[in-house]
Motif scaffolding. Structure first.
Motif, PDB file in Angstrom:
ATOM      1  N   LYS A  93     -18.414 -41.420   3.220  1.00  0.00           N
ATOM      2  CA  LYS A  93     -17.237 -41.364   3.287  1.00  0.00           C
ATOM      3  C   LYS A  93     -16.517 -40.009   3.367  1.00  0.00           C
ATOM      4  N   ILE A  94     -16.889 -39.060   2.365  1.00  0.00           N
ATOM      5  CA  ILE A  94     -16.463 -37.817   2.255  1.00  0.00           C
ATOM      6  C   ILE A  94     -16.786 -37.047   3.500  1.00  0.00           C
ATOM      7  N   ASN A  98     -14.103 -35.067   5.873  1.00  0.00           N
ATOM      8  CA  ASN A  98     -14.442 -33.778   6.124  1.00  0.00           C
ATOM      9  C   ASN A  98     -14.624 -33.273   7.881  1.00  0.00           C
ATOM     10  N   LEU A  99     -15.382 -34.364   8.689  1.00  0.00           N
ATOM     11  CA  LEU A  99     -15.683 -34.143   9.844  1.00  0.00           C
ATOM     12  C   LEU A  99     -14.364 -34.432  10.627  1.00  0.00           C
ATOM     13  N   ARG A 100     -13.392 -35.500  10.197  1.00  0.00           N
ATOM     14  CA  ARG A 100     -12.453 -35.746  10.874  1.00  0.00           C
ATOM     15  C   ARG A 100     -11.300 -34.467  10.774  1.00  0.00           C
ATOM     16  N   LYS A 101     -11.254 -34.202   9.776  1.00  0.00           N
ATOM     17  CA  LYS A 101     -10.115 -32.746   9.539  1.00  0.00           C
ATOM     18  C   LYS A 101     -10.581 -31.603  10.154  1.00  0.00           C
ATOM     19  N   LYS A 102     -11.936 -31.201  10.462  1.00  0.00           N
ATOM     20  CA  LYS A 102     -12.574 -30.318  11.259  1.00  0.00           C
ATOM     21  C   LYS A 102     -12.233 -30.592  12.908  1.00  0.00           C
ATOM     22  N   LEU A 106      -9.646 -28.157  14.932  1.00  0.00           N
ATOM     23  CA  LEU A 106     -10.201 -27.805  16.187  1.00  0.00           C
ATOM     24  C   LEU A 106      -9.067 -28.225  17.343  1.00  0.00           C
ATOM     25  N   ASP A 107      -8.971 -29.385  17.379  1.00  0.00           N
ATOM     26  CA  ASP A 107      -7.815 -29.879  18.570  1.00  0.00           C
ATOM     27  C   ASP A 107      -6.579 -29.059  18.587  1.00  0.00           C
TER      28      ASP A 107
END
Length: 232
Positions: A93-94, A98-102, A106-107
């Motif tokens: 989940k962590i 983190n990937l979602r925030k990155k 980037l978007d």
């Protein structure tokens, strides 16, 4: 006498199978008893025969052994396993968060680099975007120059090959022209020689026979030929 090694597989003969079961069962019960006495271990053994008959051994009480087995086989392994699963889930989940925030960052950065949604940017953020754009422009220009140099070099090599080919063709053309001039000169010399020879041939008059009507006699004579008189 040396005993051979017994092959471990199902005994097909029912009598032999029953005899072997009795011997091995008694030996197993004996080993369980020895283990409990020698090592002060709590042992519980349950055996069912092929016909369903129960054979059991317990160093204390079979019911007590079962209860102890149930208490020790439920919670500890399961709880430990569940803890590991929970930890793995939390880590996953962590990582996902983190990937979602990155991806969101980037978007947003991509949108700003395209010149959109700049109203909420501060002066520092705008300056940072400007520096990134200048770096991108420098890289693009450098790459463009490399492509142009490569293309120019390619064209120069192509032109050089064409020039070499043209020079070779001109050289061959000059050789052919020189040979043609030589052939024409030789043809002129031959024509001059022919003109000198033809008048000489015209002056040559064949010898004419004075009397075209002179007859020639052809006769067969045996012996010496006769002399004709001059008057005849």
């Amino acid at each position: 006498m040396v005993r051979g090694k017994t092959e471990i597989k199902r005994i097909e003969n029912p009598t032999s199978r029953q005899v072997t079961f009795s011997k091995r069962r008694n030996g197993l019960l004996k080993k369980a008893f020895e283990l409990s006495v020698l090592c002060d271990a709590e042992v519980g053994l349950v055996v069912f025969s092929p016909r369903g008959k129960l054979y059991e051994f317990s160093s204390s009480s079979m019911q007590g052994v079962f209860e102890r087995y149930k208490n020790n086989s439920k919670q500890p392994p399961t709880s430990h396993h569940n803890k590991n699963i929970d930890l793995n889930i939390q880590q996953a989940k962590i990582e996902v968060e983190n990937l979602r925030k990155k991806i969101e960052l980037l978007d947003a950065s991509k949108t700003k680099l395209l010149g959109k949604n700049l109203e909420s940017c501060s002066v520092e953020e705008l300056q940072e975007i400007e520096e990134k754009l200048e770096q991108s422009l420098r890289k693009l220009r450098g790459q463009k120059i490399k492509h142009m140099e490569y293309h120019t070099q390619f064209l120069e090599e192509k032109i050089t090959k064409h020039v070499e080919k043209e020079t070779l063709l001109l050289s061959k053309n000059a050789e052919l022209l020189e040979k043609l001039v030589e052939q024409q000169a030789q043809s002129k010399e031959q024509s001059v020689v022919t003109e000198d020879i033809i008048p000489i041939r015209k002056e040559m008059v064949p010898i004419q026979i004075e009397d075209e009507n002179m007859e020639v006699e052809t006769e067969l004579h045996i012996g010496w030929p006769k002399r004709r008189s001059l008057g005849n």
